[in-house]
Scaffold this motif. Structure first.
Motif, mmCIF file in Angstrom:
data_model
loop_
_atom_site.group_PDB
_atom_site.id
_atom_site.type_symbol
_atom_site.label_atom_id
_atom_site.label_comp_id
_atom_site.label_asym_id
_atom_site.label_seq_id
_atom_site.Cartn_x
_atom_site.Cartn_y
_atom_site.Cartn_z
ATOM 1 N N CYS A 253 0.971 -1.321 -0.156
ATOM 2 C CA CYS A 253 -0.069 -0.060 0.058
ATOM 3 C C CYS A 253 0.810 1.143 -0.139
ATOM 4 O O CYS A 253 1.902 1.291 0.622
ATOM 5 C CB CYS A 253 -0.801 -0.063 1.343
ATOM 6 S SG CYS A 253 -2.248 1.223 1.268
ATOM 7 N N GLY A 254 0.597 2.193 -1.071
ATOM 8 C CA GLY A 254 1.297 3.487 -0.842
ATOM 9 C C GLY A 254 0.767 4.007 -2.231
ATOM 10 O O GLY A 254 -0.049 3.999 -2.734
ATOM 11 N N PRO A 255 1.768 5.141 -2.460
ATOM 12 C CA PRO A 255 1.584 6.193 -3.621
ATOM 13 C C PRO A 255 1.266 5.527 -4.818
ATOM 14 O O PRO A 255 2.329 4.327 -5.024
ATOM 15 C CB PRO A 255 2.541 7.268 -3.314
ATOM 16 C CG PRO A 255 3.676 6.527 -2.569
ATOM 17 C CD PRO A 255 2.692 5.551 -1.683
ATOM 18 N N GLU A 256 0.716 5.723 -5.861
ATOM 19 C CA GLU A 256 0.787 4.844 -7.091
ATOM 20 C C GLU A 256 2.193 4.756 -7.802
ATOM 21 O O GLU A 256 2.329 3.631 -8.316
ATOM 22 C CB GLU A 256 -0.190 5.711 -8.093
ATOM 23 C CG GLU A 256 -0.664 4.959 -9.369
ATOM 24 C CD GLU A 256 -1.792 5.521 -10.186
ATOM 25 O OE1 GLU A 256 -1.567 5.436 -11.391
ATOM 26 O OE2 GLU A 256 -2.686 5.748 -9.488
ATOM 27 N N PRO A 257 3.017 5.533 -7.936
ATOM 28 C CA PRO A 257 4.354 5.502 -8.494
ATOM 29 C C PRO A 257 4.968 4.331 -7.688
ATOM 30 O O PRO A 257 5.747 3.499 -8.506
ATOM 31 C CB PRO A 257 5.085 6.895 -8.265
ATOM 32 C CG PRO A 257 3.891 7.919 -8.062
ATOM 33 C CD PRO A 257 2.904 7.166 -7.410
ATOM 34 N N MET A 258 4.876 4.321 -6.404
ATOM 35 C CA MET A 258 5.631 3.050 -5.861
ATOM 36 C C MET A 258 4.968 1.852 -6.206
ATOM 37 O O MET A 258 5.653 0.698 -6.465
ATOM 38 C CB MET A 258 5.291 3.453 -4.202
ATOM 39 C CG MET A 258 6.267 2.227 -3.335
ATOM 40 S SD MET A 258 5.896 2.380 -1.776
ATOM 41 C CE MET A 258 4.247 1.195 -1.592
ATOM 42 N N LEU A 259 3.543 1.791 -6.453
ATOM 43 C CA LEU A 259 3.040 0.544 -6.629
ATOM 44 C C LEU A 259 3.246 -0.097 -8.093
ATOM 45 O O LEU A 259 3.576 -0.998 -8.241
ATOM 46 C CB LEU A 259 1.437 0.842 -6.698
ATOM 47 C CG LEU A 259 0.814 1.126 -5.349
ATOM 48 C CD1 LEU A 259 -0.579 1.165 -5.240
ATOM 49 C CD2 LEU A 259 1.226 0.313 -4.059
ATOM 50 N N LYS A 260 3.570 1.133 -9.077
ATOM 51 C CA LYS A 260 3.765 0.712 -10.143
ATOM 52 C C LYS A 260 5.260 0.005 -10.395
ATOM 53 O O LYS A 260 5.647 -0.896 -10.886
ATOM 54 C CB LYS A 260 3.779 1.849 -11.330
ATOM 55 C CG LYS A 260 4.076 1.401 -12.517
ATOM 56 C CD LYS A 260 4.064 2.649 -13.699
ATOM 57 C CE LYS A 260 4.318 2.406 -15.063
ATOM 58 N NZ LYS A 260 5.377 1.848 -15.406
ATOM 59 N N ALA A 261 6.012 0.884 -9.777
ATOM 60 C CA ALA A 261 7.485 0.298 -9.726
ATOM 61 C C ALA A 261 7.577 -0.965 -8.922
ATOM 62 O O ALA A 261 8.569 -1.819 -9.376
ATOM 63 C CB ALA A 261 8.423 1.345 -8.702
ATOM 64 N N LEU A 262 6.872 -1.355 -7.877
ATOM 65 C CA LEU A 262 7.011 -2.484 -7.245
ATOM 66 C C LEU A 262 6.199 -3.718 -8.370
ATOM 67 O O LEU A 262 6.731 -4.705 -8.008
ATOM 68 C CB LEU A 262 5.972 -2.638 -5.972
ATOM 69 C CG LEU A 262 6.726 -1.839 -4.881
ATOM 70 C CD1 LEU A 262 5.711 -1.649 -3.728
ATOM 71 C CD2 LEU A 262 8.039 -2.683 -4.473
ATOM 72 N N SER A 263 5.317 -3.342 -8.976
ATOM 73 C CA SER A 263 4.909 -4.275 -10.126
ATOM 74 C C SER A 263 5.874 -4.651 -11.181
ATOM 75 O O SER A 263 5.976 -5.775 -11.501
ATOM 76 C CB SER A 263 3.625 -3.634 -10.645
ATOM 77 O OG SER A 263 2.403 -3.559 -9.988
ATOM 78 N N ASP A 264 6.859 -3.651 -11.195
ATOM 79 C CA ASP A 264 8.007 -4.184 -12.321
ATOM 80 C C ASP A 264 8.948 -4.701 -11.545
ATOM 81 O O ASP A 264 9.665 -5.774 -12.348
ATOM 82 C CB ASP A 264 8.651 -2.510 -12.741
ATOM 83 C CG ASP A 264 7.554 -1.838 -13.480
ATOM 84 O OD1 ASP A 264 6.631 -2.644 -14.234
ATOM 85 O OD2 ASP A 264 7.749 -0.749 -13.661
ATOM 86 N N VAL A 265 9.191 -4.465 -10.524
ATOM 87 C CA VAL A 265 10.530 -5.381 -9.910
ATOM 88 C C VAL A 265 10.187 -6.761 -9.000
ATOM 89 O O VAL A 265 10.979 -7.597 -8.864
ATOM 90 C CB VAL A 265 11.417 -4.360 -8.900
ATOM 91 C CG1 VAL A 265 11.657 -2.993 -9.548
ATOM 92 C CG2 VAL A 265 10.400 -4.197 -7.665
ATOM 93 N N THR A 266 9.014 -6.800 -8.526
ATOM 94 C CA THR A 266 8.575 -8.100 -7.837
ATOM 95 C C THR A 266 8.329 -9.414 -8.492
ATOM 96 O O THR A 266 8.335 -9.055 -10.015
ATOM 97 C CB THR A 266 7.199 -7.922 -7.349
ATOM 98 O OG1 THR A 266 6.312 -7.467 -8.216
ATOM 99 C CG2 THR A 266 7.336 -7.129 -6.034
ATOM 100 N N GLU A 267 8.937 -10.635 -8.191
ATOM 101 C CA GLU A 267 9.097 -11.618 -9.044
ATOM 102 C C GLU A 267 7.902 -12.615 -8.651
ATOM 103 O O GLU A 267 7.949 -13.729 -9.192
ATOM 104 C CB GLU A 267 10.385 -12.343 -8.443
ATOM 105 C CG GLU A 267 11.693 -11.441 -8.649
ATOM 106 C CD GLU A 267 13.092 -12.271 -8.387
ATOM 107 O OE1 GLU A 267 12.872 -13.185 -7.710
ATOM 108 O OE2 GLU A 267 14.109 -11.914 -8.776
ATOM 109 N N THR A 268 6.944 -12.153 -7.995
ATOM 110 C CA THR A 268 5.948 -13.100 -7.648
ATOM 111 C C THR A 268 4.613 -12.267 -8.027
ATOM 112 O O THR A 268 4.806 -11.022 -8.218
ATOM 113 C CB THR A 268 5.740 -13.598 -6.223
ATOM 114 O OG1 THR A 268 5.547 -12.369 -5.326
ATOM 115 C CG2 THR A 268 7.208 -14.213 -5.756
ATOM 116 N N SER A 269 3.491 -12.904 -7.841
ATOM 117 C CA SER A 269 2.261 -12.238 -7.706
ATOM 118 C C SER A 269 1.985 -11.454 -6.310
ATOM 119 O O SER A 269 2.686 -11.638 -5.452
ATOM 120 C CB SER A 269 0.867 -13.165 -8.032
ATOM 121 O OG SER A 269 -0.242 -12.420 -8.244
#
Length: 244
Positions: free
Chosen positions: A184-200
Motif C-alpha cells: 500500500c502506498g502512492p501510485e508511483p511506488m505501486l507501479k515500480a513494485l509491479s515491475d520489480v517483484t518476482e511473484t504475484s
C-alpha cells in the motif's frame, strides 16, 4: 458496511505530521486487513477515508497524515469527541494466496494497513517480512511496533537518514525467497513494485473518494477486466489485473 458512532480515546502525534487515533465503538463490520473507514467531520461535506491500522472487538486504531483541512481538523480532536464513521468499507487483502513467506511493503501513509495484515498472517502461521519506506528518518513511524510482532523489518529512506538509502524497490531487489507480496502506498511506488517483484501480489490504491461505498462512481479506475471502483471493488487489486 455499518454506520456507527465512535468515541475518541486518544489522538497523539507519532511524527510532526502523522498521528495515531484510537476510537471506541462497534468494529463488527471490519472483516479483513486492508479495509478502510469513512469519517464524517463537522463542517465538511465529504467524509474522509482512512485505512484501518488495527482493531479489536471494542476499539479501532487509525494512523493518518495531516495533508489538508480535513485531516488538520481531525488532528485537533480530543478524547471524548464523538464521530460518525462508516466501517467495513473496501475488499481488503486476501491472505489465502500469501504462501508461507509473504513480503509486506508500506510506503508513507501506506504503512498502517500492513500492521494488521502482519498480525493476521502471523495468526495463520505464516512468516511475513516487512519493508517500510519513508522520505526521511524524521517521517518514519511504527517501526518498533512491527518489530514487536517478531517479524523482520527493513527500512528505506529516500535521503539515507535511516536504513537503506533509496526506495522500497531497492530493498525488494535484495530479497529472493518471498512467496507473494502485499503493498500500500502512492501510485508511483505501486507501479515500480509491479515491475520489480518476482511473484504475484496485491496492491492497495490510495484514491480520492466521494461516497466511499460505490454509489457515486467517482473513484473508478480501468483494469484488464473493465472499470472498477477503488472504494467498492478495491482498494485492493491484484498485480495481474492492473493497467498502468
Amino acid at each position: 458496511m455499518k454506520q456507527s458512532i465512535f468515541t475518541v480515546k486518544s489522538n497523539q502525534h507519532l511524527t510532526d505530521t502523522v498521528l495515531k487515533m484510537v476510537l471506541a465503538g462497534d468494529t463488527s463490520a471490519i472483516t479483513a486487513s486492508g479495509q478502510f473507514v469513512n469519517i464524517k467531520l463537522d463542517g465538511f461535506f465529504l467524509r474522509r477515508p482512512i485505512s484501518v491500522c488495527d482493531y479489536n472487538e471494542k476499539t479501532l486504531t487509525i494512523l493518518y497524515k495531516v495533508v489538508g483541512k480535513g485531516t488538520q481538523y481531525l488532528s485537533t480532536l480530543a478524547a471524548g469527541k464523538q464521530l460518525d464513521i462508516l466501517t467495513g468499507l473496501g475488499n481488503g487483502y486476501d491472505t489465502s494466496k500469501s504462501g508461507m513467506h509473504p513480503l509486506l511493503i508500506g510506503g508513507g501513509v501506506g504503512v498502517p494497513p500492513m500492521y494488521r495484515l502482519a498480525k493476521n498472517l502471523l495468526e495463520e502461521g505464516k512468516k511475513p517480512e516487512v519493508i517500510l519506506g519513508f522520505n526521511t528518518k524524521a517521517e518514519a513511524f511504527y517501526i518498533d511496533e512491527f518489530r514487536a510482532l517478531g517479524v523482520p523489518v527493513h527500512v528505506a529512506t529516500a535521503d539515507g537518514s535511516l536504513g537503506t538509502k533509496g526506495f522500497v524497490t531497492d530493498v525488494v531487489k535484495t530479497l529472493k525467497d518471498y512467496t507473494y507480496f502485499y503493498t500500500c502506498g502512492p501510485e508511483p511506488m505501486l507501479k515500480a513494485l509491479s515491475d520489480v517483484t518476482e511473484t504475484s501480489g496485491q496492491l492497495s490504491f490510495e484514491e480520492r473518494m466521494g461516497c466511499g461505498f460505490g454509489a457515486c462512481m467517482g473513484c473508478s479506475c480501468e483494469t484488464k477486466y473493465g472499470n472498477k471502483r477503488i472504494c467498492k471493488d478495491g482498494p485492493v487489486l491484484e498485480k495481474e489485473e492492473i493497467k498502468w
